[in-house]
Design a protein around this motif. Structure first.
Motif, PDB file in Angstrom:
ATOM      1  N   ILE A  72       1.071  -1.406   0.030  1.00 55.34           N
ATOM      2  CA  ILE A  72      -0.088  -0.085   0.343  1.00 55.34           C
ATOM      3  C   ILE A  72       0.873   1.073   0.312  1.00 55.34           C
ATOM      4  CG2 ILE A  72      -1.370   1.777   1.561  1.00 55.34           C
ATOM      5  CD1 ILE A  72      -2.510  -1.889   1.772  1.00 55.34           C
ATOM      6  N   PHE A  73       1.933   0.989   1.009  1.00 59.44           N
ATOM      7  CA  PHE A  73       3.131   2.281   0.896  1.00 59.44           C
ATOM      8  C   PHE A  73       3.443   2.984  -0.842  1.00 59.44           C
ATOM      9  CE2 PHE A  73       4.167   0.923   4.944  1.00 59.44           C
ATOM     10  CZ  PHE A  73       2.405   1.299   5.921  1.00 59.44           C
ATOM     11  N   TYR A  74       4.048   1.497  -1.092  1.00 59.15           N
ATOM     12  CA  TYR A  74       4.749   1.906  -2.775  1.00 59.15           C
ATOM     13  C   TYR A  74       3.081   2.363  -4.219  1.00 59.15           C
ATOM     14  CZ  TYR A  74       9.110  -0.183  -1.236  1.00 59.15           C
ATOM     15  OH  TYR A  74       9.969  -1.074  -0.407  1.00 59.15           O
ATOM     16  N   ARG A  75       2.473   1.398  -3.426  1.00 55.70           N
ATOM     17  CA  ARG A  75       1.317   2.265  -4.537  1.00 55.70           C
ATOM     18  C   ARG A  75       0.987   3.840  -4.200  1.00 55.70           C
ATOM     19  NH1 ARG A  75      -3.430   0.546  -7.422  1.00 55.70           N
ATOM     20  NH2 ARG A  75      -1.821  -0.911  -8.493  1.00 55.70           N
ATOM     21  N   HIS A  76       1.144   4.470  -2.802  1.00 59.63           N
ATOM     22  CA  HIS A  76       0.907   5.515  -2.574  1.00 59.63           C
ATOM     23  C   HIS A  76       1.657   6.344  -3.354  1.00 59.63           C
ATOM     24  CE1 HIS A  76      -0.758   9.073  -0.462  1.00 59.63           C
ATOM     25  NE2 HIS A  76       0.143   9.356  -0.360  1.00 59.63           N
ATOM     26  N   LEU A  77       3.164   6.154  -3.104  1.00 62.20           N
ATOM     27  CA  LEU A  77       4.209   6.542  -3.668  1.00 62.20           C
ATOM     28  C   LEU A  77       4.147   6.061  -5.306  1.00 62.20           C
ATOM     29  CD1 LEU A  77       6.867   5.471  -0.280  1.00 62.20           C
ATOM     30  CD2 LEU A  77       5.424   8.405  -1.067  1.00 62.20           C
ATOM     31  N   ASN A  78       3.523   5.908  -5.554  1.00 67.07           N
ATOM     32  CA  ASN A  78       3.862   5.396  -7.949  1.00 67.07           C
ATOM     33  C   ASN A  78       5.580   4.461  -7.494  1.00 67.07           C
ATOM     34  OD1 ASN A  78       1.167   6.827  -8.079  1.00 67.07           O
ATOM     35  ND2 ASN A  78       2.143   8.336  -8.079  1.00 67.07           N
ATOM     36  N   GLN A  79       5.410   4.000  -6.697  1.00 69.52           N
ATOM     37  CA  GLN A  79       7.074   3.093  -6.788  1.00 69.52           C
ATOM     38  C   GLN A  79       6.431   1.683  -7.727  1.00 69.52           C
ATOM     39  OE1 GLN A  79       9.010   3.398  -3.175  1.00 69.52           O
ATOM     40  NE2 GLN A  79       8.735   5.390  -2.833  1.00 69.52           N
ATOM     41  N   GLU A  80       6.722   1.429  -9.276  1.00 70.06           N
ATOM     42  CA  GLU A  80       5.770   0.522  -9.136  1.00 70.06           C
ATOM     43  C   GLU A  80       6.439  -0.983  -9.340  1.00 70.06           C
ATOM     44  OE1 GLU A  80       2.682   0.451 -10.606  1.00 70.06           O
ATOM     45  OE2 GLU A  80       1.988   2.189  -9.420  1.00 70.06           O
ATOM     46  N   GLU A  81       8.204  -0.226  -9.454  1.00 65.77           N
ATOM     47  CA  GLU A  81       8.334  -1.708  -9.984  1.00 65.77           C
ATOM     48  C   GLU A  81       9.035  -1.949  -8.467  1.00 65.77           C
ATOM     49  OE1 GLU A  81      13.104  -2.537 -10.382  1.00 65.77           O
ATOM     50  OE2 GLU A  81      13.038  -0.347 -11.293  1.00 65.77           O
ATOM     51  N   GLU A  82       8.573  -1.481  -7.209  1.00 66.86           N
ATOM     52  CA  GLU A  82       8.719  -2.133  -5.476  1.00 66.86           C
ATOM     53  C   GLU A  82       7.730  -2.932  -5.810  1.00 66.86           C
ATOM     54  OE1 GLU A  82       9.628   0.664  -6.006  1.00 66.86           O
ATOM     55  OE2 GLU A  82      11.094   1.718  -5.719  1.00 66.86           O
ATOM     56  N   LEU A  83       6.075  -2.042  -5.990  1.00 71.03           N
ATOM     57  CA  LEU A  83       4.918  -2.949  -5.905  1.00 71.03           C
ATOM     58  C   LEU A  83       4.778  -4.221  -6.565  1.00 71.03           C
ATOM     59  CD1 LEU A  83       2.395  -2.610  -5.094  1.00 71.03           C
ATOM     60  CD2 LEU A  83       1.400  -1.266  -7.644  1.00 71.03           C
ATOM     61  N   ASN A  84       5.170  -3.853  -7.509  1.00 75.78           N
ATOM     62  CA  ASN A  84       5.400  -5.342  -8.616  1.00 75.78           C
ATOM     63  C   ASN A  84       5.855  -6.600  -7.590  1.00 75.78           C
ATOM     64  OD1 ASN A  84       3.794  -4.349 -10.328  1.00 75.78           O
ATOM     65  ND2 ASN A  84       5.065  -3.669 -11.393  1.00 75.78           N
ATOM     66  N   GLN A  85       7.056  -6.117  -7.533  1.00 77.03           N
ATOM     67  CA  GLN A  85       7.828  -6.665  -6.220  1.00 77.03           C
ATOM     68  C   GLN A  85       7.266  -7.481  -5.029  1.00 77.03           C
ATOM     69  OE1 GLN A  85      11.666  -5.462  -5.270  1.00 77.03           O
ATOM     70  NE2 GLN A  85      12.607  -4.963  -6.928  1.00 77.03           N
ATOM     71  N   ILE A  86       6.426  -6.992  -4.743  1.00 74.17           N
ATOM     72  CA  ILE A  86       5.734  -6.992  -3.373  1.00 74.17           C
ATOM     73  C   ILE A  86       4.331  -8.472  -3.601  1.00 74.17           C
ATOM     74  CG2 ILE A  86       4.793  -6.604  -1.483  1.00 74.17           C
ATOM     75  CD1 ILE A  86       7.203  -6.694  -1.300  1.00 74.17           C
ATOM     76  N   LEU A  87       3.764  -7.898  -4.902  1.00 78.26           N
ATOM     77  CA  LEU A  87       2.805  -8.397  -5.535  1.00 78.26           C
ATOM     78  C   LEU A  87       3.414  -9.486  -5.851  1.00 78.26           C
ATOM     79  CD1 LEU A  87       0.451  -5.587  -7.594  1.00 78.26           C
ATOM     80  CD2 LEU A  87       0.006  -6.776  -5.583  1.00 78.26           C
ATOM     81  N   ASN A  88       4.061 -10.097  -5.964  1.00 80.91           N
ATOM     82  CA  ASN A  88       4.993 -10.976  -6.679  1.00 80.91           C
ATOM     83  C   ASN A  88       4.845 -12.267  -4.960  1.00 80.91           C
ATOM     84  OD1 ASN A  88       4.213 -10.726  -8.943  1.00 80.91           O
ATOM     85  ND2 ASN A  88       6.716  -9.864  -9.504  1.00 80.91           N
ATOM     86  N   ILE A  89       4.978 -11.328  -4.292  1.00 79.15           N
ATOM     87  CA  ILE A  89       4.638 -12.122  -3.495  1.00 79.15           C
ATOM     88  C   ILE A  89       3.665 -12.262  -2.345  1.00 79.15           C
ATOM     89  CG2 ILE A  89       5.309 -12.310  -0.780  1.00 79.15           C
ATOM     90  CD1 ILE A  89       7.899 -10.507  -1.459  1.00 79.15           C
ATOM     91  N   LEU A  90       2.901 -11.354  -2.299  1.00 76.69           N
ATOM     92  CA  LEU A  90       1.180 -11.710  -1.938  1.00 76.69           C
ATOM     93  C   LEU A  90      -0.014 -12.831  -2.716  1.00 76.69           C
ATOM     94  CD1 LEU A  90       0.783  -7.842  -0.834  1.00 76.69           C
ATOM     95  CD2 LEU A  90       1.095  -9.882   0.706  1.00 76.69           C
ATOM     96  N   ARG A  91       0.914 -12.359  -4.858  1.00 79.19           N
ATOM     97  CA  ARG A  91      -0.487 -13.167  -4.560  1.00 79.19           C
ATOM     98  C   ARG A  91      -0.016 -14.997  -4.831  1.00 79.19           C
ATOM     99  NH1 ARG A  91       1.871  -9.486  -9.257  1.00 79.19           N
ATOM    100  NH2 ARG A  91      -0.610  -7.546 -10.230  1.00 79.19           N
ATOM    101  N   LYS A  92       0.929 -15.442  -4.505  1.00 78.89           N
ATOM    102  CA  LYS A  92       1.785 -17.047  -4.100  1.00 78.89           C
ATOM    103  C   LYS A  92       0.613 -17.245  -2.355  1.00 78.89           C
ATOM    104  CE  LYS A  92       5.426 -16.510  -7.432  1.00 78.89           C
ATOM    105  NZ  LYS A  92       7.473 -16.672  -7.105  1.00 78.89           N
TER     106      LYS A  92
END
Length: 557
Positions: free
Chosen positions: A232-252
């Motif tokens: 959520i922090f990365y989404r708010h800051l528009n840090q897409e690359e970091e967000l995608n790394q976390i999303l890849n973890i959460l989706r699993k």
């Protein structure tokens, strides 16, 4: 993940499609049957995961959890004891699961023993509050059982709960102060670290928010709350690359625990990953437990946003069965009934997940151009005008004024003739119609009599330059919420109409804007001072005070 088995499926006699069966395949197959409540098949596939990874304690815990769900508590206990005795004694959650199983078997003495072991091994553990609650219950069932805990532990949980309440109430500075002390006194108590990170985030200190969240992950690299917060922090800051790394973890992640499923679901909803939110909420709602309306509503919005209208309708109807007076469920059922076929792929803004009528947030979004003026948003406002409370109707009137078309004009004119509506709201409608430059007369029903009203304020074309400048200042005033902004505008219109043609000379525009803000804030019972307005608008306090006096005389305040 472990070794692979391969099977070839023959199709059309000339094509061979290779399928890979690995531990992840069987794990996902088990989850699928678990969601369908086909426990025997789910169990079969969970056992297959052990064939591939016989020393992985997680697989044994999964099976133990499912066996307990099936009422096979003794078999579940055997696996849990095998995990902590042979595979990994650090998985102390097994003690808590054992305590639950023995409680179901009415062996409260053994249950108490394992609860004590869990509390001793994990004083800051995931289930610590549940363990305390369970222990207090078991103490009344077992003779001569005494629950011993330290005063410092009592203080920890009391202070942490108080800090969480402050966060929920929006008192972020106070929460930060308490949580900083907790983290200093109990550096390994990770829930306090997670909540301190949230406090920093709400206060706009994003660097510290991320820093503290990462420190949680360093201490516990499976902490779902920390990963969700970081996303959520990365989404708010528009840090897409970091967000995608976390999303890849959460989706699993596919946790069994209700708390983690809910955290993942709400996080995916905030991140607008509605399909993932739906999947987790569907698992929660498919457990057979009595679902609360908030959870059902979350599931219904996720279903609607991912194109699954059947589930959305089902869950809102379920809310009505729990509470047949639920205005929220009725609102959304009417909403999806009136959707056009081209609107079936809609994606509602995140605030629609809140279990409340979304009118205020929607009107704010329309005013700020944060959402498009879709026809289905117009239908929401029309519903609010027809069915809402006095407050909802007022907000709907404000929202409808943004559309400014013939259909809205027709709806508002009909509202003026509705004997059930208050004169207060009809005055708001009159103002909106005037602002829309609708041609008078306006027929209005008052005390069972129809009156024809002409325009109360002079046409905008005849307004003096400084009168219009006051409106421009109001449009730029970020201090107002949408209702305050509407009230400020309507008060200015009313002031012009009541004083015209002898309207006072408007020389120093800022002085009138400041005085108007003072009146509006007082009406809404918000703290305001003439001195602060003087600094804000660079105008003398005496000028503001003089204009406030004129407003009070005209409005008879």
């Amino acid at each position: 993940m472990g070794e692979h088995n391969q099977m070839s499926i023959i199709k059309n006699s000339n094509k061979v499609i290779s399928m890979t069966f690995d531990v992840e395949f069987f794990y996902n197959r088990a989850l699928r049957y678990l969601d369908r409540k086909d426990y025997p098949k789910a169990l079969k596939y969970f056992w297959k995961t052990i064939d591939f990874e016989p020393n992985n304690p997680v697989h044994y815990c999964n099976i133990a959890s499912l066996l307990a769900e099936m009422g096979r508590f003794k078999e579940s206990n055997e696996l849990l004891l095998y995990v902590i005795g042979k595979l990994d004694p650090t998985i102390v959650e097994c003690y808590y699961y054992l305590a639950n199983n023995y409680a179901y078997l009415d062996d409260f003495a053994t249950s108490y023993k394992y609860l004590q072991r869990y509390i001793d091994a994990a004083p800051d553990g995931e289930f610590i509050s549940e363990a305390y609650e369970m222990l207090s219950y078991i103490s009344s069932e077992v003779d001569d059982v005494r629950f011993e805990h330290s005063d410092s532990e009592d203080e920890l949980y009391i202070v942490h709960n108080a800090a969480k309440n402050l966060l929920d109430e929006g008192k972020y500075y106070e929460a930060e102060k308490k949580l900083k002390k907790l983290v200093n006194d109990y550096p390994d108590y990770l829930p306090a670290r997670n909540n301190l990170a949230l406090a920093y985030f709400y206060l706009g200190n994003y660097v510290k928010a991320i820093e503290h969240t990462k420190s949680v992950i360093e201490k516990e690299n499976t902490n779902i709350h920390a990963f969700c917060n970081l996303a959520i922090f990365y989404r708010h800051l528009n840090q897409e690359e970091e967000l995608n790394q976390i999303l890849n973890i959460l989706r699993k992640l596919h946790p069994f625990q209700k708390e983690y499923l809910y955290k993942l679901a709400t996080t995916f909803a905030i991140l607008e990953e509605h399909e993932m939110a739906f999947n987790h909420l569907h698992r929660l709602l498919n457990r057979g437990e009595i679902a609360d309306p908030t959870l059902l509503h979350y599931g219904a919005i996720a279903a609607l946003n991912s194109g699954k209208l059947i589930f959305a309708e089902k869950w809102w109807n379920q809310i009505l069965r729990i509470d047949n007076n639920s205005q929220i469920a009725s609102f959304y059922l009417d909403f999806i009934t009136n959707l056009n076929s081209e609107d079936f792929n809609i994606e509602l803004p995140n605030y629609f997940y809140q279990y409340e009528l979304p009118i205020e947030d929607l009107v704010t979004g329309l005013y700020l151009n944060d959402v498009d003026k879709h026809s289905y948003f117009l239908s929401i406002l029309e519903w609010g005008l027809a069915n809402g409370s006095e407050k909802v109707k007022e907000l709907s009137i404000i929202g409808l004024s943004i559309y400014k078309n013939k259909m809205v004009e027709k709806k508002l004119r009909e509202f003026l003739l509705n004997e059930q509506e208050s004169y207060y709201l009809k005055k708001k409608v009159m103002f909106v119609l005037e602002e829309m430059n609708v041609k008078p007369p306006f027929k209005i029903l008052i005390n069972n009599k129809v009156f024809e009203m002409t325009r109360e304020t002079p046409d905008l074309k005849s307004w003096k330059k400084n009168w219009l400048l006051v409106l421009e200042y109001l449009n730029e005033n970020v201090s107002y919420n949408v209702k305050e902004f509407f009230d400020a505008k309507s008060l200015w219109y009313e002031f012009i109409s009541k004083t015209y043609p002898k309207t006072p000379q408007i020389r120093k525009v800022e002085g009138w804007v400041a005085a108007l803000e003072y009146i509006v804030m007082k009406i809404h019972q918000k703290p305001i001072s003439i001195e602060s307005l003087s600094e804000k608008y660079h105008v003398s306090s005496s000028t503001i005070s003089k204009n406030i006096g004129i407003f009070e005389d005209v409005f008879e305040l």
